[in-house]
Design a protein around this motif. Structure first.
Motif, short mmCIF file in Angstrom:
data_model
loop_
_atom_site.label_atom_id
_atom_site.label_comp_id
_atom_site.label_asym_id
_atom_site.label_seq_id
_atom_site.Cartn_x
_atom_site.Cartn_y
_atom_site.Cartn_z
N ILE A 7 1.55 -1.09 0.35
CA ILE A 7 -0.02 0.13 -0.25
C ILE A 7 0.58 1.57 -0.01
N PRO A 8 0.48 2.06 -1.17
CA PRO A 8 1.55 3.71 -0.64
C PRO A 8 1.28 4.09 0.29
N LEU A 9 2.43 4.30 1.06
CA LEU A 9 1.59 5.18 2.49
C LEU A 9 2.09 7.03 1.83
N LYS A 10 2.26 7.19 0.52
CA LYS A 10 1.74 8.54 0.46
C LYS A 10 0.38 8.92 0.46
N ASN A 11 -0.29 7.88 0.29
CA ASN A 11 -2.26 8.27 0.69
C ASN A 11 -2.75 8.27 1.87
N TYR A 12 -2.10 7.88 3.12
CA TYR A 12 -2.07 8.15 4.56
C TYR A 12 -1.08 9.42 4.96
N LEU A 13 -0.67 9.92 4.69
CA LEU A 13 0.44 10.70 5.27
C LEU A 13 -0.03 11.94 4.43
N THR A 14 0.24 13.17 5.78
CA THR A 14 0.06 14.18 5.09
C THR A 14 0.66 15.32 3.96
N MET A 15 1.96 14.79 4.63
CA MET A 15 3.31 15.22 3.70
C MET A 15 2.93 14.94 1.60
N LYS A 16 2.13 14.02 1.80
CA LYS A 16 1.97 13.15 0.13
C LYS A 16 3.15 12.32 -0.59
N LEU A 17 4.43 11.83 0.49
CA LEU A 17 5.42 11.57 -0.08
C LEU A 17 5.68 10.22 0.57
N GLY A 18 6.87 9.29 -0.21
CA GLY A 18 7.56 7.99 0.67
C GLY A 18 7.32 6.85 -0.21
N GLY A 19 7.25 5.92 0.14
CA GLY A 19 7.07 4.10 -0.46
C GLY A 19 6.22 3.45 -0.20
N VAL A 20 5.88 1.85 -0.34
CA VAL A 20 4.95 1.41 0.20
C VAL A 20 5.19 0.61 0.95
N THR A 21 3.70 0.08 2.12
CA THR A 21 4.27 -0.68 3.28
C THR A 21 3.97 -1.79 2.81
N LYS A 22 4.76 -2.54 2.93
CA LYS A 22 4.46 -4.28 2.28
C LYS A 22 3.01 -4.81 3.28
N TYR A 23 2.76 -4.53 4.56
CA TYR A 23 1.62 -4.92 4.86
C TYR A 23 0.63 -3.70 5.28
N MET A 24 -0.29 -3.63 5.24
CA MET A 24 -1.24 -2.87 6.15
C MET A 24 -2.69 -3.00 6.68
N SER A 25 -3.05 -3.52 8.04
CA SER A 25 -4.08 -3.92 8.42
C SER A 25 -4.51 -2.49 9.44
N GLU A 26 -6.28 -2.51 8.82
CA GLU A 26 -7.12 -1.57 10.32
C GLU A 26 -7.44 -2.13 11.61
N VAL A 27 -7.27 -1.57 12.41
CA VAL A 27 -8.22 -1.88 14.18
C VAL A 27 -8.77 -1.35 14.50
N HIS A 28 -9.79 -2.08 14.99
CA HIS A 28 -11.19 -0.97 15.77
C HIS A 28 -11.25 -1.32 17.13
N THR A 29 -11.00 -2.47 17.69
CA THR A 29 -11.34 -2.96 18.90
C THR A 29 -9.53 -2.79 19.89
N PRO A 30 -9.77 -2.93 20.69
CA PRO A 30 -8.45 -2.67 22.11
C PRO A 30 -8.00 -4.64 21.72
N ASN A 31 -8.17 -5.39 21.18
CA ASN A 31 -7.71 -7.34 21.09
C ASN A 31 -7.48 -7.17 19.55
N GLU A 32 -8.32 -6.14 18.39
CA GLU A 32 -7.91 -6.73 17.64
C GLU A 32 -6.52 -6.08 17.30
N LEU A 33 -5.73 -4.56 18.35
CA LEU A 33 -4.86 -4.28 17.85
C LEU A 33 -3.68 -4.69 18.97
N ALA A 34 -3.43 -5.21 19.49
CA ALA A 34 -2.66 -6.79 20.04
C ALA A 34 -2.39 -7.55 19.63
N GLU A 35 -3.54 -8.11 19.12
CA GLU A 35 -2.85 -9.30 17.69
C GLU A 35 -2.51 -8.85 16.74
N ALA A 36 -2.83 -7.20 16.24
CA ALA A 36 -2.09 -7.14 14.79
C ALA A 36 -0.84 -6.63 15.68
#
Ligand SMILES: Cc1cc2nc3c(=O)[nH]c(=O)nc-3n(C[C@H](O)[C@H](O)[C@H](O)COP(=O)(O)OP(=O)(O)OC[C@H]3O[C@@H](n4cnc5c(N)ncnc54)[C@H](O)[C@@H]3O)c2cc1C
Length: 339
Positions: A7-36
């Motif tokens: 996933i291109p990181l620039k789409n998630y950063l307000t400076m709109k620069l930089g390469g890709v992240t190999k993996y990305m995941s959204e978390v909605h609960t503390p347990n999901e955060l811990a799991e990730a």
């Protein structure tokens, strides 16, 4: 847990620069955060918790680990007395919408930090502050996942190591904690004069003499609108440099050559010098370097006008740091963290 790849990181950063992240995941609960966090550890790859991406710069080579997007919401009144209210807020909540809610509730404590982009969970990381308030003034505690001990913890204010634009979360314990709630104590009394210089001036110029949280919020938003470019229209990461802290002997020496150098006494023989002023004196105001513009209304802000890479930004940054160092022998420090 849904994991997305490359996933291109620039789409998630307000400076709109930089390469890709190999993996990305959204978390909605503390347990999901811990799991990730656990999953990344098990795979032997690094993880990075991202909020609104307004204080992060990505390198061109990208990130070879898992970026965890914090979407943990919540806004709960946990104490309501005659004088104050205690709120527990989810780390993935938008910071400014949260300020707006507290202002609607007529609560005092974070109204001067209106308009700061990003999430509630990131607010303790650099101890966000503006116009005389900082989060350390109202924060009681945070709840976090501690990836070192694989446990959920509560850290009280005095365990967060807060100082000017810093905390343990970006120093000794950087990357260790995933903050999923922030608990704040806000007051029912009205905001009190005297206010921070720029705010006080705004009130005087506009003949405002009655102060409510909403009056302060509206003033701050008006001042910020004039001084700070909207990252949606002109990509930037807010203040690219921290204000500079120097010792009293340095100030004494510098004032021989620069009698008008502004400086705020921090006590303990240290002074805060506005880095924007240093950059302006070094002749960098409004300059365009490798597609990066030094904002002409606030030299602390670097705007990505046409830079195509992190390398462009790094070269512009070095040119500014060198210009200030050559003139003042002060090494100015970058504020946004790098992934
Ligand atoms: C136009 C503009 C104006 C700004 N004005 C101000 C200002 O007035 N005052 C000020 O202090 N800052 C300001 N900033 C900087 C920025 O908005 C703040 O630092 C904000 O708190 C960043 O929030 P974020 O969610 O975007 O964090 P991100 O940029 O996503 O992350 C910042 C850091 O915090 C870490 N992090 C994020 N969320 C969590 C979490 N839940 N748990 C643990 N670590 C986490 C990240 O890993 C990263 O290291 C400004 C930025 C912009 C673009």
């Amino acid at each position: 847990m849904d994991v997305h790849q490359n996933i291109p990181l620039k789409n998630y950063l307000t400076m709109k620069l930089g390469g890709v992240t190999k993996y990305m995941s959204e978390v909605h609960t503390p347990n999901e955060l811990a799991e990730a966090c656990r999953a990344a550890k098990q795979q032997g790859i690094p993880f990075f918790i991202l909020g609104g991406g307004s204080n992060v710069i990505a390198k061109d080579e990208g990130f070879s680990g898992l970026v965890i997007l914090n979407k943990i919401n919540g806004f709960e009144v946990i104490e309501d007395t005659a004088t104050h209210v205690v709120l527990k807020i989810g780390g993935g909540e938008n910071w400014d919408s949260t300020v707006a809610k507290t202002v609607e509730m007529n609560l005092t404590g974070i109204e001067a930090m209106s308009g700061i982009p990003g999430t509630v969970g990131a607010s303790p990381v650099q101890n966000i502050g503006a116009y005389g308030q900082e989060i350390a003034d109202t924060l009681l505690s945070i709840e976090a996942y501690d990836s070192t001990t694989d446990s959920f913890v509560v850290l009280q204010n005095d365990q967060c190591g807060f100082s000017y634009r810093s905390s343990i979360f970006r120093e000794a314990d950087m990357g260790r904690y995933g903050i999923y709630t922030v608990t704040l104590k806000l007051y029912k009394s009205a905001p009190q004069a005297p206010f921070y210089d720029a705010l006080q001036r705004y009130f005087e110029q506009n003949s405002i003499t009655m102060f409510t949280p909403k009056v302060v919020r509206d003033a701050v938003l008006a001042i910020r609108h004039d001084k700070l470019p909207d990252p949606k229209e002109r990509p930037n990461a807010g203040s690219f440099f921290k204000n500079s802290i120097i010792e009293d002997w340095q100030l004494g020496e510098l004032r021989e050559a620069w009698p008008d150098m502004p400086a705020y006494d921090l006590g303990d023989k240290h002074y805060k010098v506005p880095t924007g002023w240093l950059i302006e004196q070094a002749g960098m105001k409004g300059k365009l370097i490798n597609g990066i513009r030094v904002h002409d209304k606030n030299c602390l802000v670097l705007i990505n006008e046409s830079a195509s890479s992190y390398a462009d930004l790094a070269a512009a940054k070095e040119a500014i740091i060198d210009a200030v160092r050559d003139l003042f022998r002060i090494t100015i420090i970058q504020e946004p963290l790098e992934i």
